[in-house]
Write an enzyme that holds these catalytic residues in place. Structure first.
Site, PDB file in Angstrom:
ATOM      1  N   HIS A   1      -6.298  -7.440   0.682  1.00 35.68           N
ATOM      2  CA  HIS A   1      -6.553  -6.041   0.292  1.00 35.68           C
ATOM      3  C   HIS A   1      -5.930  -5.741  -1.072  1.00 35.68           C
ATOM      4  CE1 HIS A   1      -6.705  -6.208   4.736  1.00 35.68           C
ATOM      5  NE2 HIS A   1      -7.747  -5.413   4.569  1.00 35.68           N
TER       6      HIS A   1
ATOM      7  N   TYR B   1      -3.086 -10.719  10.336  1.00 34.59           N
ATOM      8  CA  TYR B   1      -3.238 -10.128  11.669  1.00 34.59           C
ATOM      9  C   TYR B   1      -3.634 -11.147  12.724  1.00 34.59           C
ATOM     10  CZ  TYR B   1      -2.774  -6.471   8.377  1.00 34.59           C
ATOM     11  OH  TYR B   1      -2.267  -5.714   7.357  1.00 34.59           O
TER      12      TYR B   1
ATOM     13  N   HIS C   1       0.819  -1.228   0.000  1.00 33.26           N
ATOM     14  CA  HIS C   1       0.000   0.000   0.000  1.00 33.26           C
ATOM     15  C   HIS C   1       0.850   1.274   0.000  1.00 33.26           C
ATOM     16  CE1 HIS C   1      -3.549  -2.396   0.624  1.00 33.26           C
ATOM     17  NE2 HIS C   1      -3.155  -2.811   1.827  1.00 33.26           N
TER      18      HIS C   1
HETATM   19 ZN    ZN Z   1      -4.020  -7.025   3.562  1.00 34.86          ZN
END
Ligand code: ZN
Length: 392
Positions: free
Chosen positions: A191, A311, A153
């Site tokens: 993501h 996570y 990102h």
């Molecule tokens: Zn991710």
């Protein structure tokens, strides 16, 4: 280690077939992998690569011969992609231990999402250095595994989504610079790999493919988003299962790879697409992710395999440890030895309730299959891809 059953023998056979074509995979890491970062209460404050290294060591899967140490990318190297003002702002803010309001607003760090913590600059620059090293190993024909990488990102002039710099961009850039005429990037994180897509919007030598959860942050990467013609986005529904991933590989990713014929592939293999991750709603097994990486890497030659998000420390540690085992052609044990189980039992995470910690997360590496129905929404992604590329 328990004797392999038929399923394991097939897995070992497949991974050996992949590994036999080239020299053994290498593990790229640094001291930062063993140190916590991000401060307390951040989703990335959990043990990640440190737990993978411990698990691999407990299984006898890692030693000095297969390890390579990341170096810190220089400011000059970072400036090949990132804005010099941003690099300087992160470096000086880290040194000062504080972020000016104007810098925070302009460059997106010093907030809850992308906190300033001691050593953040060197840590982020080391992730870049590790991915450059991994690309250099791939240029020698190797598969390089760099699980501390995958900060997909990071933007040219700002931090985003827990990412400060964008190490996958540097891995791809180094492969091009080293003479690869085409590089395929496959992003399996939950993501959208927005920072990587943006970096290569106008680069015909790079194809950026991202499979990610529909409707999740950063809300980009819709199915009709092909960038400037070189991106392929496959936003998938919550509950995305092993059969659906296999379907998209067969019907989109592998045909695209075959047509593009890259000299090398870079994969971001975040573990947040696994069932049990607290920040996504996808439901893959780790075996499906290992198979996906193996098929993409196996079909396209030398490779850089990066980490990414993830996570849940249990699913992350098991996935990346098993991925390393698969990349090395090692036998995945059915039940982990006591020392490895102890490592998994010692993990903690504020985002996962104690009662949600599955017993299998403490005793095994490989998940049971999470096969299921391939839903119409997933089939329509493949149809839409064929239409967009004039293949309908
Ligand atoms: Zn991710």
């Amino acid at each position: 280690m328990v004797a392999a059953g038929p399923a394991q023998q097939i897995l070992v056979h497949c991974s050996n077939a992949v590994a036999a074509a080239r020299a053994p995979a290498l593990f790229v890491a640094s001291d930062f992998c063993r140190r916590p970062g991000f401060g307390r209460h951040h989703p990335l404050s959990i043990p990640r690569v440190s737990a993978v290294l411990e698990l691999c060591a407990s299984l006898g899967w890692i030693d000095g011969r297969c390890m390579r140490t990341s170096r810190v990318a220089t400011v000059e190297e970072l400036a090949r992609h990132h804005d010099p003002d941003y690099i300087e702002a992160l470096r000086t803010s880290d040194a000062a231990g504080r972020v000016e309001l104007e810098v925070r607003t302009r460059h997106g760090f010093g907030n809850l999402e992308n906190p300033l913590f001691p050593g953040v600059f060197e840590r982020a620059a080391t992730a870049v250095g590790g991915s450059i090293l991994a690309a250099e190993l791939a240029l020698e024909g190797r598969v390089a595994f760099h699980p501390a990488g995958g900060t997909h990102h990071g933007r040219r002039d700002r931090a985003s989504g827990f990412c400060y710099f964008n190490d996958p961009v540097f891995a791809i850039g180094r492969l091009l610079e080293g003479g690869m005429s085409r590089v395929l990037y496959v992003d399996l994180d939950a993501h959208h790999g927005d920072g990587v897509q943006e970096a290569f919007l106008d680069e015909p030598r790079v194809r950026v493919v991202s499979i990610h959860e529909q409707g999740r942050w950063p809300h980009s990467g819709t199915a009709d988003d092909v960038g400037h013609g070189y991106a392929c986005n496959l936003p998938v529904p919550a509950g995305f299962n092993d059969s659906e991933l296999g379907y998209l590989l067969d019907s989109v990713v592998l045909p695209l790879a075959a047509a593009f014929a890259p000299g090398a592939v870079v994969v971001t293999c975040g573990t947040d697409a696994l069932a049990g991750d607290p920040l996504s709603g996808l439901a893959l097994s780790n075996v499906a992710l290992w198979d996906a990486v193996g098929r993409v890497v196996g079909d396209t030659g030398p490779a850089v395999v990066l980490g990414g998000g993830g996570y849940n420390p249990w699913t992350l540690a098991r996935c990346w440890t098993g991925l390393w085992g698969r990349l090395r052609g090692l036998e995945i044990p059915e039940e982990l030895p006591g020392e490895a189980q102890q490592i998994l039992r010692s993990l903690e995470c504020d985002l996962v309730e104690d009662e949600d910690v599955a017993d299998a997360w403490l005793r095994t590496l490989a998940d049971v299959s999470r096969a299921g129905t391939v839903r119409d929404e997933v089939k329509s992604l493949a149809r839409q891809w064929r239409v967009l590329h004039g293949m309908a």
